[in-house]
Enzyme design. Structure first.
Site, mmCIF file in Angstrom:
data_model
loop_
_atom_site.group_PDB
_atom_site.id
_atom_site.type_symbol
_atom_site.label_atom_id
_atom_site.label_comp_id
_atom_site.label_asym_id
_atom_site.label_seq_id
_atom_site.Cartn_x
_atom_site.Cartn_y
_atom_site.Cartn_z
ATOM 1 N N GLU A 130 -4.262 0.868 -3.470
ATOM 2 C CA GLU A 130 -4.713 2.249 -3.390
ATOM 3 C C GLU A 130 -5.261 2.594 -1.999
ATOM 4 O O GLU A 130 -4.995 3.660 -1.469
ATOM 5 C CB GLU A 130 -5.804 2.453 -4.452
ATOM 6 C CG GLU A 130 -6.197 3.890 -4.699
ATOM 7 C CD GLU A 130 -5.104 4.688 -5.395
ATOM 8 O OE1 GLU A 130 -4.202 4.084 -6.006
ATOM 9 O OE2 GLU A 130 -5.150 5.933 -5.314
ATOM 10 N N ASP A 131 -6.011 1.684 -1.409
ATOM 11 C CA ASP A 131 -6.773 2.040 -0.204
ATOM 12 C C ASP A 131 -6.294 1.410 1.100
ATOM 13 O O ASP A 131 -6.860 1.688 2.155
ATOM 14 C CB ASP A 131 -8.252 1.646 -0.388
ATOM 15 C CG ASP A 131 -8.912 2.443 -1.505
ATOM 16 O OD1 ASP A 131 -8.337 3.486 -1.882
ATOM 17 O OD2 ASP A 131 -9.965 2.025 -1.996
#
Ligand code: MN
Length: 704
Positions: A76-77
């Site tokens: 996600e990051d």
């Protein structure tokens, strides 16, 4: 601050050195991936996944869960992809991380309070591997512990979501410790004033309660000793959120709730549990109908215990839970405890055991436990429903959740929203991208249906829809539609044959029509016309019976040709053998159940009909036909590379779609090409053929 070394030290309790090395490798991988990122609190980002993994270590989760917890935010990051994780750490770990990322993504969608329970189901359905949920819960728990660093509005949103979705999921999985901590943290963040009030009241009440608790505890312990029973007695304090929920749900005052004193007795064996029950019932009078035997009949999440309420002195109620050590461990950690016993941890083969199998194993474990307890299948069923649902949960563009059977398509979705939407849908967007109407939907997708008023359901949809509602609605529509079209065709056919006698459908005399309708048990002339249009009844036979008295002698002249408009719908078919085009001379016949089939007059297959005025129907084309027709062409070309592209370019430049092409070049220098193109009419076709013939490499071209 916790460190990876401290965690590794704790892991030696239950993991082997090889597994601990892998967990450490995942940590260092995450540290590098998140390098430079910081949490709102200012700490390096990697402290968060490390904390999540530590929470799972407390539950003795297997090394793969811990690795996934370390890596849970990298997809996600950071730049890291699924493939990156799977090549480094294997598919199982990558699958868990991927599952957690998908759940994280869901948090940004709108959710109405009323759909919280559907949302819980959707979260469970999205995680085929139960470990996805456990990692997600650990992630959420650490985020709740550190919520103070967030903006107040964000705190409230996350707290609400925790109360609505994640705490109930923890409860459902029997993870009571996690549930209680999530609830209290979220309660304080969402209702800070109420939490403060209850906390203060609890602290004030604690002083007097202390004496009562220790006196009851001593009394019970003493009785157990007298009876020769071993067991640890502890007094329990209710957690803040449960006090608040009780006040709200049961409309009780704080002091009413505080008049209840709760104790737990943990024993060695099931037998001991029932003996302890006898002992406390001897000591205090039990409250009627408050006894529950969750040992014989465990709760759906596997929880087992005996519950009883007793009358104490001075109007107080004493609640007692009695269970074994094993049951106590399951009661606080639920699934996590169980997965630990049932050997996720001993399982080092990555791909051999799929996540599905592992979850299955968990259910198997519950099943065994259930069999040991010897009771109803009900709770297994409910657990299975949670883990292997036959439903998918998808969003409407406005954020409403719809529950559909697994395998459902956008067409099913459209009909689930409204029959009119289904009947007029032409295409759809899934997660904002155009997608085929036949593509099965997946959990968590957002589906938007695009409609146009003139659209109609397609017969082909019946091949892929899964819901009864869609199927019935499509059938119903098509049937109506077909009836309507059949009646229209029947009317025109009958008119054509009646015209020989100078009559038409509107002029039919009732005394001729009535017996015909009665014979066939038709209710109206529409039924008769439909039957003709469907080809079940010959128009010329009906026309002969219905002809006017004045013309009963002979068969008159030849009837006027029927004009084909191309809009007749399902009751009209163009023969595949000769593929007629507007401009061609055509002729038709009625085929039972199919309606009117149109051939070119020159077609060999229709030869036997051509001179039978009763069976064959004379046709002509309507002046303006707005449709596309397929024709087959064959040409002889000088074989060379790129010939297909060349032909396709020419056809397209002339506005004719090339539907199919194949080349047979066994002959050496000359090749035979067969193709199917789509044109408007004969003139259009002639232009296309002329252009192709003009190509240097094309020797000959003809329509088949
Ligand atoms: Mn996280």
């Amino acid at each position: 601050m916790p460190t990876i070394d401290a965690l590794s030290e704790r892991l030696t309790e239950y993991l082997d050195p090889q597994q601990i090395r892998q967990v450490r490798r995942a940590y260092f991988y995450a540290e590098e991936a998140h390098d430079g990122q910081r949490r709102k609190s200012g700490e390096p980002y990697v402290t968060h996944p490390l904390a999540a993994a530590s929470i799972l270590a407390t539950m003795h989760m297997d090394h793969q869960s811990l690795m996934a917890a370390m890596l849970h935010d990298v997809i996600e990051d950071t730049e890291v992809t699924y493939d990156g994780i799977s090549s480094q750490f294997g598919d199982s770990v990558a699958d868990i991380v991927d599952g957690v990322s998908k759940l994280t993504h869901l948090e940004f969608e709108t959710k109405a309070e009323a759909q919280a329970s559907n949302f819980q189901k959707m979260v469970l359905a999205m995680a085929e591997d139960i470990r996805v949920i456990l990692v997600k819960l650990a992630d959420r728990l650490h985020n709740m512990r550190t919520l103070g660093a967030m903006r107040p509005d964000k705190q409230r949103r996350i707290a609400k979501e925790t109360l609505d979705i994640y705490a109930p999921i923890a409860a459902r999985l029997g993870m009571r410790d996690v549930q209680i901590e999530l609830e209290d943290l979220a309660f304080q963040a969402h209702y800070p004033m109420r939490a403060k009030y209850i906390r203060r009241a609890v602290v004030q009440a604690r002083g007097q309660r202390k004496d009562v608790i220790s006196s009851i505890q001593e009394t019970i312990e003493q009785r157990l000793r007298q009876e020769g029973l071993t067991g640890t007695v502890t007094g329990r304090e209710k957690h803040l959120y449960s006090i608040y929920s009780k006040m709200k749900a049961q409309n009780k005052s704080f002091s009413e709730i505080m008049d209840v004193f709760a104790f737990r007795v943990v024993t060695e064996s099931v037998d001991d549990c029932y003996r302890v029950l006898g002992a406390v019932h001897n000591l205090y009078k039990p409250v009627l109908n408050r006894f529950k035997d969750y040992i014989a009949i465990p709760k759906s999440n596997g929880y087992q215990s005996l519950h009883t309420d007793l009358f104490g002195a001075r109007d107080i109620t004493i609640e007692v839970q009695i269970r074994t050590k094993e049951m106590d461990a399951v009661a606080s950690q639920g699934v996590a405890e169980h997965s630990h016993y049932k050997g996720y941890s001993g399982d080092s083969s990555d791909s051999a055991v799929g996540s599905y199998k592992r979850a299955r194993k968990w259910v198997q474990g519950l099943l065994e436990m259930q069999q040991r307890a010897g009771n109803s299948m009900e709770f297994i069923e409910s657990v299975k429903e949670d883990l292997f649902p036959d439903e998918v949960y998808v969003f409407t563009p406005k954020g409403r959740i719809l529950e559909l059977p697994a395998g459902a398509t956008p067409v099913d979705f459209a009909y689930a929203v409204h029959t009119d939407i289904g009947n007029s849908c032409v295409s759809c967007r899934v997660d904002r991208r155009l997608a085929p109407l036949s593509q099965p939907l997946e959990n968590g997708q957002t589906v938007e249906i695009i409609t146009t008023p003139s659209a109609q359901p397609n017969m082909a949809w019946l091949n892929f829809v899964t819901t009864g509602k869609a199927r019935t609605a499509i059938r119903h529509f098509l049937k109506n539609q077909q009836r309507h079209e059949s009646i229209e065709l029947g009317r025109r056919l009958l008119n054509q044959f009646l015209s020989k006698y100078g009559s038409n459908v509107n002029d039919i005399e009732m005394h001729k029509l009535q017996p015909l309708l009665e014979e066939a048990s038709f209710n109206s002339i529409d039924d008769l016309l439909e039957d003709i249009g469907m080809g079940n009844r010959q128009a010329y036979v009906v026309a002969r019976r219905l002809r006017p008295e004045s013309d009963e002698s002979g068969d008159g002249g030849r009837e006027n040709p029927l004009a084909i408009q191309g809009t007749e719908g399902m009751v009209l078919q163009y023969a595949k053998c000769c593929r007629p085009l507007p401009g061609d001379e055509i002729i038709g016949h009625i085929s039972a159940g199919k309606g009117l089939v149109i051939h070119r007059t020159s077609c060999r297959n229709i030869g036997y009909l051509r001179d039978d005025p009763d069976k064959c129907i004379y046709l002509e084309w309507y002046d303006e036909i707005n449709d596309e027709f397929s024709v087959d062409l064959s040409c002889e070309v000088e074989s060379h590379r790129g010939i297909i592209a060349e032909l396709a370019t020419v056809a397209t430049s002339m506005g004719a779609d090339l539907l199919q092409i194949d080349i047979d070049d066994h002959e050496g220098k000359l090749a035979k090409v067969n193709m199917e193109v789509q044109v408007k009419d004969r003139i259009h076709l002639a232009r296309v053929m002329k252009k192709i013939r003009a190509l240097k490499t094309v020797n000959r071209i003809q329509r088949c």
